[in-house]
Design a protein around this motif. Sequence first.
Motif, PDB file in Angstrom:
ATOM      1  N   GLN A 154      68.595  14.135  72.524  1.00  0.00           N
ATOM      2  CA  GLN A 154      68.415  14.684  71.180  1.00  0.00           C
ATOM      3  C   GLN A 154      66.992  15.199  70.988  1.00  0.00           C
ATOM      4  O   GLN A 154      66.779  16.294  70.455  1.00  0.00           O
ATOM      5  N   ILE A 155      66.008  14.436  71.436  1.00  0.00           N
ATOM      6  CA  ILE A 155      64.603  14.825  71.283  1.00  0.00           C
ATOM      7  C   ILE A 155      64.317  16.102  72.077  1.00  0.00           C
ATOM      8  O   ILE A 155      63.700  17.038  71.567  1.00  0.00           O
ATOM      9  N   ILE A 156      64.772  16.138  73.333  1.00  0.00           N
ATOM     10  CA  ILE A 156      64.532  17.317  74.164  1.00  0.00           C
ATOM     11  C   ILE A 156      65.181  18.542  73.534  1.00  0.00           C
ATOM     12  O   ILE A 156      64.564  19.606  73.424  1.00  0.00           O
ATOM     13  N   ARG A 157      66.423  18.393  73.100  1.00  0.00           N
ATOM     14  CA  ARG A 157      67.140  19.523  72.482  1.00  0.00           C
ATOM     15  C   ARG A 157      66.438  19.979  71.210  1.00  0.00           C
ATOM     16  O   ARG A 157      66.225  21.173  70.993  1.00  0.00           O
ATOM     17  N   MET A 158      66.044  19.045  70.355  1.00  0.00           N
ATOM     18  CA  MET A 158      65.429  19.362  69.075  1.00  0.00           C
ATOM     19  C   MET A 158      64.099  20.096  69.260  1.00  0.00           C
ATOM     20  O   MET A 158      63.847  21.126  68.621  1.00  0.00           O
ATOM     21  N   ILE A 159      63.257  19.595  70.157  1.00  0.00           N
ATOM     22  CA  ILE A 159      61.952  20.222  70.356  1.00  0.00           C
ATOM     23  C   ILE A 159      62.097  21.576  71.041  1.00  0.00           C
ATOM     24  O   ILE A 159      61.421  22.542  70.680  1.00  0.00           O
ATOM     25  N   ALA A 160      62.985  21.670  72.030  1.00  0.00           N
ATOM     26  CA  ALA A 160      63.192  22.953  72.710  1.00  0.00           C
ATOM     27  C   ALA A 160      63.729  23.994  71.731  1.00  0.00           C
ATOM     28  O   ALA A 160      63.315  25.164  71.765  1.00  0.00           O
ATOM     29  N   LEU A 161      64.631  23.584  70.839  1.00  0.00           N
ATOM     30  CA  LEU A 161      65.171  24.505  69.840  1.00  0.00           C
ATOM     31  C   LEU A 161      64.072  24.976  68.902  1.00  0.00           C
ATOM     32  O   LEU A 161      63.913  26.174  68.659  1.00  0.00           O
ATOM     33  N   ALA A 162      63.293  24.039  68.367  1.00  0.00           N
ATOM     34  CA  ALA A 162      62.221  24.410  67.435  1.00  0.00           C
ATOM     35  C   ALA A 162      61.220  25.342  68.100  1.00  0.00           C
ATOM     36  O   ALA A 162      60.748  26.309  67.484  1.00  0.00           O
ATOM     37  N   ALA A 163      60.901  25.093  69.361  1.00  0.00           N
ATOM     38  CA  ALA A 163      59.935  25.928  70.069  1.00  0.00           C
ATOM     39  C   ALA A 163      60.483  27.318  70.380  1.00  0.00           C
ATOM     40  O   ALA A 163      59.720  28.269  70.536  1.00  0.00           O
ATOM     41  N   ALA A 164      61.804  27.443  70.458  1.00  0.00           N
ATOM     42  CA  ALA A 164      62.420  28.720  70.825  1.00  0.00           C
ATOM     43  C   ALA A 164      62.628  29.650  69.638  1.00  0.00           C
ATOM     44  O   ALA A 164      62.818  30.847  69.825  1.00  0.00           O
ATOM     45  N   VAL A 165      62.575  29.120  68.430  1.00  0.00           N
ATOM     46  CA  VAL A 165      62.875  29.923  67.238  1.00  0.00           C
ATOM     47  C   VAL A 165      61.562  30.235  66.513  1.00  0.00           C
ATOM     48  O   VAL A 165      60.946  29.334  65.945  1.00  0.00           O
ATOM     49  N   PRO A 166      61.129  31.497  66.533  1.00  0.00           N
ATOM     50  CA  PRO A 166      59.803  31.836  65.994  1.00  0.00           C
ATOM     51  C   PRO A 166      59.561  31.393  64.558  1.00  0.00           C
ATOM     52  O   PRO A 166      58.491  30.881  64.245  1.00  0.00           O
ATOM     53  N   HIS A 167      60.534  31.584  63.655  1.00  0.00           N
ATOM     54  CA  HIS A 167      60.259  31.224  62.261  1.00  0.00           C
ATOM     55  C   HIS A 167      60.270  29.719  62.042  1.00  0.00           C
ATOM     56  O   HIS A 167      59.730  29.242  61.047  1.00  0.00           O
ATOM     57  N   VAL A 168      60.847  28.947  62.939  1.00  0.00           N
ATOM     58  CA  VAL A 168      60.749  27.481  62.864  1.00  0.00           C
ATOM     59  C   VAL A 168      59.416  27.034  63.448  1.00  0.00           C
ATOM     60  O   VAL A 168      58.725  26.186  62.893  1.00  0.00           O
ATOM     61  N   ARG A 169      59.040  27.628  64.569  1.00  0.00           N
ATOM     62  CA  ARG A 169      57.780  27.289  65.243  1.00  0.00           C
ATOM     63  C   ARG A 169      56.597  27.614  64.350  1.00  0.00           C
ATOM     64  O   ARG A 169      55.635  26.876  64.263  1.00  0.00           O
ATOM     65  N   ASN A 170      56.649  28.774  63.679  1.00  0.00           N
ATOM     66  CA  ASN A 170      55.656  29.176  62.689  1.00  0.00           C
ATOM     67  C   ASN A 170      54.221  29.063  63.199  1.00  0.00           C
ATOM     68  O   ASN A 170      53.385  28.394  62.614  1.00  0.00           O
ATOM     69  N   GLY A 171      53.945  29.712  64.293  1.00  0.00           N
ATOM     70  CA  GLY A 171      52.593  29.701  64.850  1.00  0.00           C
ATOM     71  C   GLY A 171      52.638  30.119  66.297  1.00  0.00           C
ATOM     72  O   GLY A 171      53.628  30.672  66.770  1.00  0.00           O
ATOM     73  N   PRO A 172      51.545  29.832  67.021  1.00  0.00           N
ATOM     74  CA  PRO A 172      51.512  30.226  68.433  1.00  0.00           C
ATOM     75  C   PRO A 172      52.669  29.614  69.222  1.00  0.00           C
ATOM     76  O   PRO A 172      53.132  28.513  68.920  1.00  0.00           O
ATOM     77  N   ALA A 173      53.096  30.353  70.235  1.00  0.00           N
ATOM     78  CA  ALA A 173      54.199  29.884  71.076  1.00  0.00           C
ATOM     79  C   ALA A 173      53.759  28.707  71.935  1.00  0.00           C
ATOM     80  O   ALA A 173      52.585  28.555  72.251  1.00  0.00           O
ATOM     81  N   PHE A 174      54.721  27.861  72.286  1.00  0.00           N
ATOM     82  CA  PHE A 174      54.529  26.772  73.227  1.00  0.00           C
ATOM     83  C   PHE A 174      55.158  27.193  74.550  1.00  0.00           C
ATOM     84  O   PHE A 174      56.252  27.736  74.550  1.00  0.00           O
ATOM     85  N   ASP A 175      54.492  26.902  75.662  1.00  0.00           N
ATOM     86  CA  ASP A 175      55.153  27.153  76.940  1.00  0.00           C
ATOM     87  C   ASP A 175      55.850  25.865  77.391  1.00  0.00           C
ATOM     88  O   ASP A 175      55.764  24.825  76.726  1.00  0.00           O
ATOM     89  N   ASP A 176      56.552  25.944  78.507  1.00  0.00           N
ATOM     90  CA  ASP A 176      57.334  24.795  78.969  1.00  0.00           C
ATOM     91  C   ASP A 176      56.458  23.582  79.257  1.00  0.00           C
ATOM     92  O   ASP A 176      56.863  22.446  79.016  1.00  0.00           O
ATOM     93  N   ASP A 177      55.248  23.816  79.773  1.00  0.00           N
ATOM     94  CA  ASP A 177      54.335  22.692  80.040  1.00  0.00           C
ATOM     95  C   ASP A 177      53.894  22.013  78.746  1.00  0.00           C
ATOM     96  O   ASP A 177      53.812  20.784  78.678  1.00  0.00           O
ATOM     97  N   ASP A 178      53.593  22.818  77.708  1.00  0.00           N
ATOM     98  CA  ASP A 178      53.209  22.247  76.414  1.00  0.00           C
ATOM     99  C   ASP A 178      54.323  21.367  75.856  1.00  0.00           C
ATOM    100  O   ASP A 178      54.079  20.253  75.378  1.00  0.00           O
ATOM    101  N   ILE A 179      55.538  21.877  75.904  1.00  0.00           N
ATOM    102  CA  ILE A 179      56.675  21.141  75.343  1.00  0.00           C
ATOM    103  C   ILE A 179      56.939  19.871  76.149  1.00  0.00           C
ATOM    104  O   ILE A 179      57.197  18.806  75.580  1.00  0.00           O
ATOM    105  N   THR A 180      56.864  19.982  77.464  1.00  0.00           N
ATOM    106  CA  THR A 180      57.085  18.808  78.319  1.00  0.00           C
ATOM    107  C   THR A 180      56.063  17.725  78.010  1.00  0.00           C
ATOM    108  O   THR A 180      56.420  16.545  77.860  1.00  0.00           O
ATOM    109  N   ALA A 181      54.796  18.090  77.889  1.00  0.00           N
ATOM    110  CA  ALA A 181      53.754  17.109  77.574  1.00  0.00           C
ATOM    111  C   ALA A 181      53.999  16.484  76.206  1.00  0.00           C
ATOM    112  O   ALA A 181      53.833  15.259  76.035  1.00  0.00           O
ATOM    113  N   LEU A 182      54.420  17.289  75.245  1.00  0.00           N
ATOM    114  CA  LEU A 182      54.700  16.757  73.906  1.00  0.00           C
ATOM    115  C   LEU A 182      55.842  15.745  73.950  1.00  0.00           C
ATOM    116  O   LEU A 182      55.757  14.664  73.357  1.00  0.00           O
ATOM    117  N   ILE A 183      56.900  16.073  74.673  1.00  0.00           N
ATOM    118  CA  ILE A 183      58.039  15.157  74.768  1.00  0.00           C
ATOM    119  C   ILE A 183      57.637  13.862  75.477  1.00  0.00           C
ATOM    120  O   ILE A 183      57.985  12.764  75.044  1.00  0.00           O
TER     121      ILE A 183
END
Length: 197
Positions: A154-183
Amino acid sequence: MSMTEKPGRARSLSVEDRQAMLIDAVTPLLLAHGRAVTTKQIAECAGIAEGTIFRAFGSKDDLISAAVAKQLDPEPFRARLRSVDPALPLEEKIRTLVALMRGRFARVFTLMTALGTMGPPPTPEARREFTEIMGRVLAPDLARLNVEPARAAQIIRMIALAAAVPHVRNGPAFDDDDITALILYGIIGRPTSAPPT
């Protein structure tokens, strides 16, 4: 081949092969133009006569529907998730899962936005199957996780979804390494001692 021999005709495609070729050709055009894409653009991209589209699908809308159905089909995505090697190091597995999920979410969201529509939400069965796949991938690392596999999925899906949708992310993009470290580590990492009072 001698100068007098004529080259053979290219092999005629089956209806299914022609439909698959047209779906592959129209998908990037839909991402760029949405429903405004023309049959002329599709034919040029596919390298075919415009009438071939109508012989294969009947109408442009039927072709668009088939392209959307292919993008929304969860099985090819599940197969890619299943192919993640459970023996990989945890960090590499999470990064691979993030990349797969973020890519799928971004492509589907972009397509649905371009077409001005939204696809159906995943069914409970689809979510359950996703959780089971993730559980198998993460099984060798359960002792390292602070949450159950279903929660990790659930956490992986939720964060990956938020990072993939620009208006949800609302700021600079995250790359896969950023998201992995956050998770894996959050924003302060694993606590080493009680916080100061």
